[in-house]
Scaffold this active site. Sequence first.
Site, PDB file in Angstrom:
ATOM      1  N   SER A   1       0.792  -1.229   0.000  1.00  0.00           N
ATOM      2  CA  SER A   1       0.000   0.000   0.000  1.00  0.00           C
ATOM      3  C   SER A   1       0.829   1.286   0.000  1.00  0.00           C
ATOM      4  CB  SER A   1      -0.948  -0.048   1.182  1.00  0.00           C
ATOM      5  OG  SER A   1      -1.873   0.983   1.075  1.00  0.00           O
ATOM      6  N   HIS A   2       0.703   2.074   1.064  1.00  0.00           N
ATOM      7  CA  HIS A   2       1.365   3.385   1.089  1.00  0.00           C
ATOM      8  C   HIS A   2       2.852   3.279   1.434  1.00  0.00           C
ATOM      9  CE1 HIS A   2       0.264   2.398   5.193  1.00  0.00           C
ATOM     10  NE2 HIS A   2       1.215   3.216   5.592  1.00  0.00           N
TER      11      HIS A   2
ATOM     12  N   ASP B   1      -2.822   6.372  -3.359  1.00  0.00           N
ATOM     13  CA  ASP B   1      -1.634   5.713  -2.816  1.00  0.00           C
ATOM     14  C   ASP B   1      -1.179   4.535  -3.682  1.00  0.00           C
ATOM     15  OD1 ASP B   1      -3.689   3.954  -2.188  1.00  0.00           O
ATOM     16  OD2 ASP B   1      -2.738   3.295  -0.320  1.00  0.00           O
TER      17      ASP B   1
ATOM     18  N   ASP C   1      -1.586   1.301  -3.778  1.00  0.00           N
ATOM     19  CA  ASP C   1      -2.528   0.306  -4.290  1.00  0.00           C
ATOM     20  C   ASP C   1      -3.898   0.888  -4.626  1.00  0.00           C
ATOM     21  OD1 ASP C   1      -3.038   0.770  -1.590  1.00  0.00           O
ATOM     22  OD2 ASP C   1      -3.842  -1.223  -1.248  1.00  0.00           O
TER      23      ASP C   1
ATOM     24  N   ASP D   1      -6.224   2.576  -2.920  1.00  0.00           N
ATOM     25  CA  ASP D   1      -7.405   2.596  -2.056  1.00  0.00           C
ATOM     26  C   ASP D   1      -7.523   3.871  -1.235  1.00  0.00           C
ATOM     27  OD1 ASP D   1      -5.320   1.952  -0.384  1.00  0.00           O
ATOM     28  OD2 ASP D   1      -6.221   0.130   0.449  1.00  0.00           O
ATOM     29  N   ARG D   2      -6.493   4.719  -1.256  1.00  0.00           N
ATOM     30  CA  ARG D   2      -6.592   5.966  -0.489  1.00  0.00           C
ATOM     31  C   ARG D   2      -6.801   7.158  -1.416  1.00  0.00           C
ATOM     32  NH1 ARG D   2      -2.334   6.128   4.463  1.00  0.00           N
ATOM     33  NH2 ARG D   2      -2.509   3.950   5.112  1.00  0.00           N
TER      34      ARG D   2
ATOM     35  N   LYS E   1     -11.567   0.372   0.888  1.00  0.00           N
ATOM     36  CA  LYS E   1     -11.600   1.792   0.607  1.00  0.00           C
ATOM     37  C   LYS E   1     -11.217   1.992  -0.853  1.00  0.00           C
ATOM     38  CE  LYS E   1      -7.127   2.464   2.994  1.00  0.00           C
ATOM     39  NZ  LYS E   1      -6.810   1.205   3.669  1.00  0.00           N
TER      40      LYS E   1
HETATM   41  C1  VG1 Z   1      -2.652   2.543   8.466  1.00  0.00           C
HETATM   42  C2  VG1 Z   1      -3.785   3.522   8.670  1.00  0.00           C
HETATM   43  C3  VG1 Z   1      -5.113   2.799   8.618  1.00  0.00           C
HETATM   44  C4  VG1 Z   1      -5.228   2.034   7.301  1.00  0.00           C
HETATM   45  C5  VG1 Z   1      -4.030   1.121   7.129  1.00  0.00           C
HETATM   46  C6  VG1 Z   1      -4.017   0.421   5.784  1.00  0.00           C
HETATM   47  O1  VG1 Z   1      -2.637   1.603   9.518  1.00  0.00           O
HETATM   48  O2  VG1 Z   1      -3.641   4.207   9.889  1.00  0.00           O
HETATM   49  O3  VG1 Z   1      -6.148   3.749   8.764  1.00  0.00           O
HETATM   50  O4  VG1 Z   1      -6.405   1.276   7.261  1.00  0.00           O
HETATM   51  O5  VG1 Z   1      -2.827   1.867   7.237  1.00  0.00           O
HETATM   52  O6  VG1 Z   1      -4.062   1.346   4.747  1.00  0.00           O
HETATM   53  P1  VG1 Z   1      -1.630   1.707  10.772  1.00  0.00           P
HETATM   54  O7  VG1 Z   1      -1.857   0.471  11.571  1.00  0.00           O
HETATM   55  O8  VG1 Z   1      -0.247   1.854  10.221  1.00  0.00           O
HETATM   56  O9  VG1 Z   1      -2.035   2.955  11.500  1.00  0.00           O
HETATM   57  V1  VG1 Z   1      -3.334   0.980   3.294  1.00  0.00           V
HETATM   58  O10 VG1 Z   1      -3.875   2.074   2.201  1.00  0.00           O
HETATM   59  O11 VG1 Z   1      -1.702   1.133   3.768  1.00  0.00           O
HETATM   60  O12 VG1 Z   1      -3.723  -0.602   3.008  1.00  0.00           O
HETATM   61 CO    CO Z   2      -3.534   1.517   0.340  1.00  0.00          CO
END
Ligand code: VG1
Ligand code: CO
Length: 543
Positions: free
Chosen positions: A113-114, A277, A279, A281-282, A376
């Site tokens: 993801s991010h 982001d 993947d 979803d953000r 998302k």
């Molecule tokens: C983070 C965000 C959370 C989100 C998750 C996955 O998690 O705070 O809101 O759902 O990333 O997003 P954490 O545990 O690091 O706070 V993604 O777009 O990275 O799949």
């Molecule tokens: Co993501």
Amino acid sequence: MTSRIVQTTPIEGQKPGTSGLRKKTAVFRTPGYLENFVQCIFDGTGGAAGKTYVVGGDGRFFNREATRTIIRMAAANGAAGLIVGQNGILSTPAASNLIRKYKTDGGIILSASHNPGGENGDFGVKFNAANGGPAPEKITDAIFAKTLEIKEYKIAEEGAGDIGTLGSFTVGDCKVDVIDSVDDYETLMQELFDFDAISTLFAGGFRICFDAMHAVTGPYATRILEGTLGAPKGSVINAVPSPDFGGGHPDPNPVWAEELVAIMGDDDAPDFGAASDGDGDRNMIMGKGAFVSPSDSLALLTAYAHLAPAYSGKLVGVARSMPTSQAVDLVAERMGIPCFETPTGWKFFGNLLDAGKATLCGEESAGTGSNHIREKDGLWAVLLWLNILARDGRDIVQLRADHWRSFGRNYYSRHDYEEIPTEAAEALMTALRMRLADLPGTTVAGMQVSTADDFAYRDPVDRSLTEHQGVRIVFTDGSRFVMRLSGTGTQGATLRVYLERFVDRSGDHMQDVQVALSPVIAAADTLAEITKHTGRSGADVIT
Ligand code: VG1
Ligand code: CO
């Protein structure tokens, strides 16, 4: 097909976090690492025999190779069919849609993801269930349990076939359909939104800048925004996915999407700015010179979603993660619909969406989505915004100002302290937790504590209990801060401090966010002794 049974032993640390298993790419590339985890996905969910899955990822380094390994393993484990995005590419929301649309038994999504990608970056694997959503904890727990006892994995001797060309082939008895990564997703978006109104908006000279951050949304945004909807060529920037995201950090916030922030700060800025982001979803939303916080965006989308065909008269409820600001609660209250508060991570919205209790969901970390899928969805949020702006006619900055005038403003910010030693982070959280019972009634940095607890969530659908989801300290004026440790990092611990202060309808809505929050920031630092525990004088990333 000949398949090989490979003897293996358990590998430590294969416990899925907030969103799947994330590790350094180099770790995932060590022999057997990916294979062990994939075998445990199958073993922990009753085996792959006769089942169908969606497979794809965000295009980061190792995506293609991992896709090929998964195809060979699924075939060797007796899977009946796979739907694979061309070249192994699928955004997370597109994968969720495919699982639902073609009624597969689930999907394996390759993404961190991010998190940054590349040979020295991060990689990840996530299992989504048949509803299209991230596996709930009872499934990830079962997968993790298998990782502790695994003895062998199965893999086809033959190759994975050509995933670069659209069409079908078989690996043994497993039929593999290689599909266009965007088609089905675009069809879904057309069903939800008023594409004619958005096209008319662009035809009238409305300008957008969409920053795909060299990540997976590039092809989706280019096809839909520039192709179908007629936004001028060049509206999508950084549109070609690269294995290391152009060396960047594909996290759509004002710190990492600095190119977009600069463009939107120009005298000649477009009317609307957005980023997504790794993947897809953000989403990050901007107006001319203005960042719309994800929490405000969720509140505004809730208030105006009726302007989009799919949501007109259809909002049964909303849900937000606990650290997300309470701006949406105020909208829900006025609309007379329930607002649910869940732990961080999209998997907690799944039951509410499946049970028809929530229509829109959102997180402060720039995740917004609806019941159209079970993830998302970055581009969906952008299209919903465009639909609203096309039908409402106001500029987004004006619309937001009017919203604050009507509801008040929840000033909000998140301060992240990254890569701190795990023991130091845990010591901080433990010390804070020990003080909770004594805090109500006391005054900290001039503010009186009203309640203090460690968030626990009782799922209203399956009654499961999830505890220790973040410490929240609420003050008598309604301000609050929340602290929790991230579950997506791959190195050390990341402390997240979420800060919120409410200013009512007649108050000053134009203050600098950090200035408006300064009393809450001071109280958080005093109570949690952040500097003492971490040795840091300030946060690494402020969003
Ligand atoms: C983070 C965000 C959370 C989100 C998750 C996955 O998690 O705070 O809101 O759902 O990333 O997003 P954490 O545990 O690091 O706070 V993604 O777009 O990275 O799949
Ligand atoms: Co993501």
